[in-house]
Design a protein around this motif. Structure first.
Motif, PDB file in Angstrom:
ATOM      1  N   ILE A  36       1.201  -0.921   0.292  1.00  0.00           N
ATOM      2  CA  ILE A  36       0.231  -0.039   0.586  1.00  0.00           C
ATOM      3  C   ILE A  36       0.722   1.409   0.247  1.00  0.00           C
ATOM      4  O   ILE A  36       1.557   1.578   0.707  1.00  0.00           O
ATOM      5  N   ALA A  37       0.635   2.037  -1.112  1.00  0.00           N
ATOM      6  CA  ALA A  37       1.201   3.778  -1.371  1.00  0.00           C
ATOM      7  C   ALA A  37      -0.140   4.199  -0.824  1.00  0.00           C
ATOM      8  O   ALA A  37      -1.234   4.445  -1.388  1.00  0.00           O
ATOM      9  N   ILE A  38      -0.060   5.415   0.144  1.00  0.00           N
ATOM     10  CA  ILE A  38      -1.105   6.184  -0.054  1.00  0.00           C
ATOM     11  C   ILE A  38      -0.073   7.776  -0.559  1.00  0.00           C
ATOM     12  O   ILE A  38       0.709   8.443   0.007  1.00  0.00           O
ATOM     13  N   VAL A  89      10.105   1.938  -3.339  1.00  0.00           N
ATOM     14  CA  VAL A  89      10.193   0.549  -3.893  1.00  0.00           C
ATOM     15  C   VAL A  89      10.086  -0.570  -2.689  1.00  0.00           C
ATOM     16  O   VAL A  89       9.807  -1.552  -2.601  1.00  0.00           O
ATOM     17  N   ARG A  90      11.719  -0.448  -2.768  1.00  0.00           N
ATOM     18  CA  ARG A  90      12.314  -1.567  -1.311  1.00  0.00           C
ATOM     19  C   ARG A  90      11.439  -1.354   0.130  1.00  0.00           C
ATOM     20  O   ARG A  90      10.642  -2.190   0.488  1.00  0.00           O
ATOM     21  N   HIS A  91      10.151  -0.186   0.419  1.00  0.00           N
ATOM     22  CA  HIS A  91       9.709   0.170   1.308  1.00  0.00           C
ATOM     23  C   HIS A  91       8.481  -1.044   1.590  1.00  0.00           C
ATOM     24  O   HIS A  91       8.309  -2.033   2.181  1.00  0.00           O
ATOM     25  N   LEU A  92       8.300  -0.940  -0.374  1.00  0.00           N
ATOM     26  CA  LEU A  92       6.683  -1.554  -0.428  1.00  0.00           C
ATOM     27  C   LEU A  92       6.998  -2.813  -0.155  1.00  0.00           C
ATOM     28  O   LEU A  92       6.731  -3.699   0.546  1.00  0.00           O
ATOM     29  N   ILE A 113       3.976   0.454   4.508  1.00  0.00           N
ATOM     30  CA  ILE A 113       2.876   1.499   3.578  1.00  0.00           C
ATOM     31  C   ILE A 113       3.871   2.572   3.533  1.00  0.00           C
ATOM     32  O   ILE A 113       4.494   3.562   4.769  1.00  0.00           O
ATOM     33  N   VAL A 114       3.387   3.206   2.502  1.00  0.00           N
ATOM     34  CA  VAL A 114       4.310   4.431   2.062  1.00  0.00           C
ATOM     35  C   VAL A 114       3.388   6.049   2.147  1.00  0.00           C
ATOM     36  O   VAL A 114       2.236   5.111   1.344  1.00  0.00           O
ATOM     37  N   ILE A 115       3.622   6.490   2.705  1.00  0.00           N
ATOM     38  CA  ILE A 115       3.311   7.814   2.561  1.00  0.00           C
ATOM     39  C   ILE A 115       3.672   9.466   1.743  1.00  0.00           C
ATOM     40  O   ILE A 115       4.800   9.249   2.323  1.00  0.00           O
ATOM     41  N   ALA A 128       1.522   6.333  -8.044  1.00  0.00           N
ATOM     42  CA  ALA A 128       1.193   5.400  -8.532  1.00  0.00           C
ATOM     43  C   ALA A 128       1.866   4.886  -9.890  1.00  0.00           C
ATOM     44  O   ALA A 128       2.296   3.287 -10.134  1.00  0.00           O
ATOM     45  N   ILE A 129       2.307   5.707 -11.051  1.00  0.00           N
ATOM     46  CA  ILE A 129       2.784   5.252 -12.226  1.00  0.00           C
ATOM     47  C   ILE A 129       4.553   4.716 -12.176  1.00  0.00           C
ATOM     48  O   ILE A 129       5.052   3.476 -12.151  1.00  0.00           O
ATOM     49  N   GLU A 130       5.112   5.611 -10.808  1.00  0.00           N
ATOM     50  CA  GLU A 130       6.783   5.805 -10.363  1.00  0.00           C
ATOM     51  C   GLU A 130       6.764   4.459  -9.506  1.00  0.00           C
ATOM     52  O   GLU A 130       7.768   3.091 -10.114  1.00  0.00           O
ATOM     53  N   MET A 131       5.874   3.283  -9.064  1.00  0.00           N
ATOM     54  CA  MET A 131       5.787   2.495  -8.036  1.00  0.00           C
ATOM     55  C   MET A 131       4.872   1.176  -8.744  1.00  0.00           C
ATOM     56  O   MET A 131       5.173   0.542  -7.900  1.00  0.00           O
ATOM     57  N   GLU A 132       4.813   1.482 -10.068  1.00  0.00           N
ATOM     58  CA  GLU A 132       4.229   0.605 -10.791  1.00  0.00           C
ATOM     59  C   GLU A 132       3.073  -0.531  -9.818  1.00  0.00           C
ATOM     60  O   GLU A 132       2.990  -1.241  -9.638  1.00  0.00           O
ATOM     61  N   ALA A 133       2.655   0.798  -9.484  1.00  0.00           N
ATOM     62  CA  ALA A 133       1.161  -0.149  -8.592  1.00  0.00           C
ATOM     63  C   ALA A 133      -0.180  -0.669  -9.556  1.00  0.00           C
ATOM     64  O   ALA A 133      -0.342  -0.303 -10.939  1.00  0.00           O
TER      65      ALA A 133
END
Length: 234
Positions: free
Chosen positions: A45-47, A117-120, A125-127, A147-152
């Motif tokens: 989860i990224a927020i 990305v590594r945190h995910l 959870i990355v805010i 979202a694009i950068e994290m490849e969500a």
């Protein structure tokens, strides 16, 4: 789970609950419980959270504040909300990282894509606070870009309305909901989903958006499980 990695976009106004401004502890706790349910299923989860409950840069000009200055004030407001959310999440035992688009190293890590990305991947959870660090960009744009950068797999836009309608359902009782709609149709019908920059980023990168009611318990969990909740834009 249908979605393995999500970006959840929350508005600052949503945190107000029934208050006129600021953060409602009851609403914050509700959001944290919803997020924890999904996290416990193994979803990454990224927020991104807005700051409209504290300050809006676009409204600053009407009060005589320079637009750029106002936007930076708005970025700082998002950091306040992000810190409140981080604290509430960690009280329930979740691990988090707060990353900022502007340098505030005492409270946030600077945004570095590989580190985020590594945190995910490690289950944190990355805010993302302070937008992308530049004026004239909204938190919707931040959500799309991160979202694009994290490849969500998807952008989940949590609002107080349960999807995209033909008109504003809070003003027009005859408005009907779209269970699913294409990016092109949203353009052609002039529907207000996100600002154009954010929307175009998602369209060009084939990143689906789901608009849903975050205030209804269980909706977030249902979405990541693949149930049809809200409106899917793809």
């Amino acid at each position: 789970m249908k979605y393995k990695r999500i970006l959840l976009k929350l508005s600052g106004e949503a945190l107000m609950g029934d208050k006129q401004y600021g953060i409602d502890a009851v609403r914050l706790e509700q959001y944290v419980n919803e997020i924890k349910e999904v996290k416990d299923l193994g979803v990454e989860i990224a927020i991104v959270i807005g700051g409209g409950n504290i300050f809006r840069g676009v409204q600053a000009e009407s009060s005589g504040i320079d637009r750029v200055q106002g936007d930076y004030m708005g970025m700082l407001a998002t950091v306040i909300n992000a810190m409140a959310l981080q604290s509430a999440l960690e009280k329930t035992g979740m691990y988090t990282r707060l990353m900022s688009g502007i340098k505030i190293e005492e409270v946030c890590e600077p945004f570095i894509k590989r580190r985020a990305v590594r945190h995910l991947e490690k289950g944190r959870i990355v805010i993302f606070g302070a937008g992308i660090g530049n004026p004239y960009f909204t938190t919707d744009s931040t959500a799309s870009l991160r979202a694009i950068e994290m490849e969500a797999d998807v952008v989940l836009k949590g609002t107080r309305v349960d999807g995209v309608y033909t008109a504003d359902p809070e003003k027009d009782t005859t408005a009907t909901k779209y269970p699913q709609i294409s990016f092109q149709e949203v353009y052609e019908k002039g529907l207000n989903v996100m600002d154009m920059t954010a929307f175009t980023l998602c369209q060009e990168n084939n990143l689906p958006i789901i608009v849903f009611d975050m205030n209804k318990s269980g909706n977030l969990k249902a979405i990541v499980a693949g149930e049809e909740v809200g409106t899917l834009i793809s």
